[in-house]
Design a protein around this motif. Structure first.
Motif, PDB file in Angstrom:
ATOM      1  N   LYS A   2      -6.246  -0.144  -2.526  1.00  0.00           N
ATOM      2  CA  LYS A   2      -5.469   0.407  -3.636  1.00  0.00           C
ATOM      3  C   LYS A   2      -4.198   1.075  -3.139  1.00  0.00           C
ATOM      4  CE  LYS A   2      -9.461   1.248  -6.665  1.00  0.00           C
ATOM      5  NZ  LYS A   2     -10.155   2.253  -7.505  1.00  0.00           N
TER       6      LYS A   2
ATOM      7  N   GLU B 102      -2.363   5.317  -9.506  1.00  0.00           N
ATOM      8  CA  GLU B 102      -2.516   3.966  -8.976  1.00  0.00           C
ATOM      9  C   GLU B 102      -1.425   3.050  -9.539  1.00  0.00           C
ATOM     10  OE1 GLU B 102      -5.933   0.511  -8.360  1.00  0.00           O
ATOM     11  OE2 GLU B 102      -6.393   2.311  -9.520  1.00  0.00           O
TER      12      GLU B 102
ATOM     13  N   PHE C 265      -1.080   3.805  -4.279  1.00  0.00           N
ATOM     14  CA  PHE C 265      -0.836   4.924  -5.186  1.00  0.00           C
ATOM     15  C   PHE C 265       0.559   5.482  -4.963  1.00  0.00           C
ATOM     16  CE2 PHE C 265      -5.336   4.833  -4.174  1.00  0.00           C
ATOM     17  CZ  PHE C 265      -5.955   4.966  -5.414  1.00  0.00           C
TER      18      PHE C 265
ATOM     19  N   VAL D 170     -10.129  10.640  -7.962  1.00  0.00           N
ATOM     20  CA  VAL D 170      -9.643   9.256  -7.840  1.00  0.00           C
ATOM     21  C   VAL D 170     -10.789   8.406  -7.297  1.00  0.00           C
ATOM     22  CG1 VAL D 170      -7.937   7.753  -6.757  1.00  0.00           C
ATOM     23  CG2 VAL D 170      -7.301  10.098  -7.402  1.00  0.00           C
TER      24      VAL D 170
ATOM     25  N   SER E 144      -1.945   4.609   0.557  1.00  0.00           N
ATOM     26  CA  SER E 144      -2.852   3.463   0.429  1.00  0.00           C
ATOM     27  C   SER E 144      -4.245   3.874   0.885  1.00  0.00           C
ATOM     28  CB  SER E 144      -2.347   2.293   1.281  1.00  0.00           C
ATOM     29  OG  SER E 144      -3.237   1.195   1.196  1.00  0.00           O
TER      30      SER E 144
END
Length: 572
Positions: free
Chosen positions: A360, A221, A362, A202, A356
């Protein structure tokens, strides 16, 4: 009517290696690759000359994919090396440098190509038999009940690429993470046909490397999910979460006009018909107690809202790359049509939560049995992250190869010089009957053997980029690097502390010889069967399977190039 041009006859080039162009190109390619080799290798800035993506790297897979070569001889070489990289991920530069060096050294010998090829095949068989024997002094066993050797192997891969721009704490942190991620992918119950899981990387760019972490399960995501929203998910009576995985679009798109025409009755709305079909799918999912819907493509907003009201989490735009790991981890089968749902297609999860990292968000899919994990990989900028991603994938692949064949070879140039010492020792002790079997003279054999050994030693010398001397000891046959500025020292023992792989310290009264400019000296003593010290944290190791295959590919490709009599080019 357009003018027709007469077809040109093909161009025949006889004995391509005797001409200047391929020889110069081969020497140039060899110089480029040698300058990239090892932890102190120089970076290459690659772009296409008219703008676009710029790649800064010292990794063979990136360099060879960005280099454009026109001569058929170089195309053969690069295709062979790229095929090796696609299968093993590691030792690409070793293979390419050795192949270039073998080709140049064999070409310079006053021995017929067919004789060189026969002798070199015999030398290769000697090397492979030795590397696979218990008496081999340049390999170590990998014990999976202890992490020491595995850590050395991963650390050696990470430190070999300077474009990652890692310091020691970052290397140590990533080494542990990569090994931990690999252990997640090893199944608990080993069956006859056990299959390793998968580590999904990721990307998180612009953060510190030490912020990287690994989690069991998958991270997908989802920018629209907010952390403050309470996550309520439907569970089955056994307290697991049923998951449906769709590989088809659930956006309610109309049919593509290119597929044909559709007759529609007056007053019928295709959009509403498609949406009703999607909502019927949603009702069936709810009735089947599905708690999570993952779609490779887009889910219609109305269907999302309907499922959310019934405590079903939806994740769309997952992408093709995540379909396979989601399917493997959950046991679900990708659903390719919204018109037929079978309960046997569903999978199950232990839990779902929101994570988090940086900016971002997820959805974290937590499995019942961990065979898939997510490596959240951070680095300071995009260039360093791209290189780090490639090297982490290489490390994972090397660990997979090592679990199949639990061996490693000594790095830092020591395997190359040790093999060269062994081959020189063997070439002086071969019986007369062996030369008759190969159909060559003793002189021819020793000339080719010397060229083979010089090629191996030139690979070891390529690790030195600071104008220092490179030595080999006459007892272990290991490689030793002298710091620059000590070129006229009478006693080399005063300026070297340990060999390239780190297994031998300068604690004995060893005899030395220079590798550069003093090739061809016979080895007076054999090589030890076992390393002189126990494996330590600082040991430099190479992947056994990758290096053995690289050795074979390099020699076989060099033989193929030597055997080229004609190059036929189409001129049209």
């Amino acid at each position: 009517m357009s003018r027709l041009e007469a077809k040109k006859p093909p161009l025949f080039i006889s004995e391509p290696l005797t001409r200047d162009t391929p020889s110069q190109s081969l020497s140039l390619l060899s110089g480029i690759l040698k300058s990239c080799y090892g932890p102190a290798g120089r970076l290459k800035h690659l772009h296409n000359g008219v703008g676009g993506y710029v790649c800064t790297t010292s990794q063979s897979s990136a360099i060879l994919s960005h280099l454009s070569v026109s001569h058929p001889v170089l195309r053969v070489l690069m295709a062979s090396v790229q095929n090796h990289i696609s299968r093993f991920s590691d030792c690409g530069l070793f293979t390419a440098i050795l192949c270039c060096s073998l080709t140049e050294n064999f070409k310079s010998l006053n021995v017929a190509s067919c004789t060189v090829i026969k002798i070199s095949k015999h030398l290769l068989s000697l090397c492979m038999d030795y590397l696979k024997s218990e008496a081999c002094g340049c390999r170590v066993s990998v014990d999976f009940s202890s992490v020491e050797t595995l850590l050395c192997l991963v650390r050696s891969i990470l430190t070999s690429k300077p474009a990652c721009m890692l310091n020691k704490p970052e290397v140590d942190h990533l080494t542990m993470l990569i090994l931990k991620a690999f252990m997640f992918t090893v199944p608990y119950c080993v069956e006859t046909n056990a299959v390793l899981g998968k580590c999904v990387i990721v990307p998180v760019k612009g953060r510190r490397v030490v912020d990287s972490t690994v989690l069991p399960g998958l991270l997908i995501e989802t920018p629209e999910i907010q952390l403050e929203e309470p996550l309520t998910v439907k569970r089955t009576c056994s307290n697991t979460i049923k998951i449906a995985l769709f590989s088809v679009s659930m956006s309610g798109d109309l049919f593509n006009p290119e597929e044909g025409t559709i007759a529609v009755h007056h007053g019928i709305s295709l959009e509403m018909s498609e949406l009703n079909q999607l909502l019927n799918v949603g009702k069936q999912l709810i009735n089947d107690e599905v708690g999570l819907v993952v779609c490779q493509k887009v889910i219609h907003p109305s269907l999302k809202q309907y499922l959310k009201e019934n405590h079903v989490i939806t994740v769309d735009r997952a992408g093709l790359s995540l379909v396979e790991p989601v399917s493997r981890m959950t046991g679900s089968k990708p659903i390719a049509s919204i018109h037929s749902l079978s309960p046997s297609c569903y999978g199950s999860l232990k839990d779902v939560c929101i994570e988090s990292f940086a900016s971002k968000h997820f959805v974290h899919l937590i499995p019942n049995d961990t065979v898939v994990c997510s490596l959240i990989l951070c680095n300071r900028n995009e260039t360093a992250w791209d290189e780090l991603k490639r090297i982490c994938e290489t490390a994972e692949h090397v660990l997979q190869l090592t679990i199949k064949e639990p061996l490693a070879l000594l790095g830092g140039g020591c395997t190359e010089t040790h093999l060269a010492s062994y081959i020189r020792h063997k070439s002086y002790s071969l019986s007369t009957s062996s030369f008759k079997e190969i159909d060559c003279s003793r002189t021819q054999y020793q000339l080719v053997a010397d060229g083979f050994c010089r090629s191996l030693e030139s690979v070891a010398c390529s690790l030195n980029h600071d104008d220092g001397e490179v030595l080999t000891d006459m007892f272990y046959g290991h490689c030793w690097f002298v710091p620059s500025g000590f070129s006229s020292v009478s006693n080399w023992s005063d300026v070297v502390s340990k060999c390239g792989c780190g297994i031998n310290g300068n604690t004995e009264n060893l005899n030395w010889r220079l590798l550069q400019g003093q090739f061809g000296c016979p080895i007076a003593q054999g090589c030890p069967k076992e390393p002189s010290v126990k494996v330590a944290d600082f040991l430099t190791l190479d992947c056994f399977a990758a290096k053995c295959n690289g050795l074979q590919v390099a020699l076989e490709t060099a033989n193929l190039i030597l055997d080229l009599s004609y190059v036929i080019e189409d001129q049209n």
